[in-house]
Design an enzyme around this catalytic site. Structure first.
Site, PDB file in Angstrom:
ATOM      1  N   LEU A 134       6.612   9.335  -7.349  1.00 20.68           N
ATOM      2  CA  LEU A 134       7.874   8.733  -6.914  1.00 20.68           C
ATOM      3  C   LEU A 134       8.016   7.406  -7.648  1.00 20.68           C
ATOM      4  O   LEU A 134       7.008   6.724  -7.915  1.00 20.68           O
ATOM      5  CB  LEU A 134       7.861   8.488  -5.398  1.00 20.68           C
ATOM      6  CG  LEU A 134       7.875   9.729  -4.504  1.00 20.68           C
ATOM      7  CD1 LEU A 134       7.770   9.334  -3.036  1.00 20.68           C
ATOM      8  CD2 LEU A 134       9.135  10.564  -4.736  1.00 20.68           C
ATOM      9  N   ASP A 135       9.243   7.014  -7.947  1.00 23.52           N
ATOM     10  CA  ASP A 135       9.470   5.718  -8.586  1.00 23.52           C
ATOM     11  C   ASP A 135       9.019   4.601  -7.647  1.00 23.52           C
ATOM     12  O   ASP A 135       8.972   4.790  -6.419  1.00 23.52           O
ATOM     13  CB  ASP A 135      10.967   5.534  -8.885  1.00 23.52           C
ATOM     14  CG  ASP A 135      11.487   6.576  -9.856  1.00 23.52           C
ATOM     15  OD1 ASP A 135      10.676   7.124 -10.626  1.00 23.52           O
ATOM     16  OD2 ASP A 135      12.704   6.845  -9.829  1.00 23.52           O
TER      17      ASP A 135
END
Ligand code: URA
Length: 253
Positions: free
Chosen positions: A115-116
């Protein structure tokens, strides 16, 4: 549905120091010292001989006052907060690995996809390479559901475009969402079954809007706030139980 059947493993007796090492408590020498200094119990009993033999799987270690059941593999769910990178060597933020017990990290646990840094929500981590591959592989089409806070009002045309497929730069073909449901003017629930770099942000941009906030709600039918993830607070982790693994199409041994 993924069909991934782990092979039954015949458990063999192992020395206490090797067992502790396999669980991530340090080098064999460090584990030996841990035992000899009296800081380890097994199933409630203290052993001071690091070469005492035990047979998994029904072992619970107490190390420095904390209980840890023996695990052949770890399967974790983390409620990732914003401001954490999914890397062991983060560039600009803290690492999600700092939210986990050090001996899990020592075991070589890895995120299942990434995930960012600014994305919150459900992140799986495991040290079972087969499971990681099965869950992250684009060929397996495991659906991932995100809640998007959009910059602008989400129009019907944007929903139609997301469901029909939007062309992203450097992708050979348009990418389509499996589902796109508007929750309010600027909140959209989007389900995709690929895991391309910044995919949701790029898809929304290609549809003519912009992501201001991104939160992963679910992977397959495993959803934050439900089942074994009920009550999991932001920044915290839990082990996936057999039901959760089954929901992900995995049959634990
Ligand atoms: N898509 C994105 O753009 N970012 C994420 O973190 C996950 C999916």
């Amino acid at each position: 549905m993924i069909t991934l059947l782990a092979m039954p493993t015949p458990y063999k007796p192992q020395t206490l120091e090797r067992l502790l090492q396999s669980q991530g408590f340090g080098s064999r020498k460090a584990c030996r010292l841990l035992v000899e200094s009296g800081r380890v119990t097994i199933n409630g009993e203290r052993y001071l001989q690091a070469n005492t033999l035990f047979t998994p799987p029904t072992l619970t270690f107490n190390v420095n006052g904390e209980d840890w059941p023996w695990r052949q593999y770890l399967y974790l769910a983390l409620y990732k907060p914003a401001g954490f990178e999914c890397s062991r060597t983060p560039q600009h933020h803290n690492s999600v690995f700092g939210l986990l017990p050090p001996h899990f990290v020592e075991r070589g646990i890895q995120p299942v996809g990434r995930l960012d840094a600014d994305t919150t929500g459900l992140l799986l981590l495991t040290d079972d390479g087969d499971f990681n591959h099965a869950m992250a592989s684009p060929k397996r089409h495991v659906p991932k559901t995100y809640q998007i806070q959009a910059r602008h009002t989400v129009s019907d045309e944007q929903i139609v475009a997301l469901l029909a497929g939007v062309q992203l730069h450097d992708e050979p073909a348009p990418l389509a969402a499996l589902a796109a449901e508007k929750q309010s003017d600027t909140v959209l629930e989007l389900t995709i079954d690929q895991g391309k770099y910044h995919q949701v942000k790029r898809m929304l941009a290609a549809a003519g809007n912009r992501v201001d906030g991104l939160h992963r709600l679910a992977i397959g039918t495993l959803r934050l706030g439900e089942g074994c993830l009920a009550g999991l607070a932001e920044g915290h982790w839990c082990e996936l139980d057999a039901t959760a693994l089954h929901q992900l199409g995995y049959t634990a041994v």
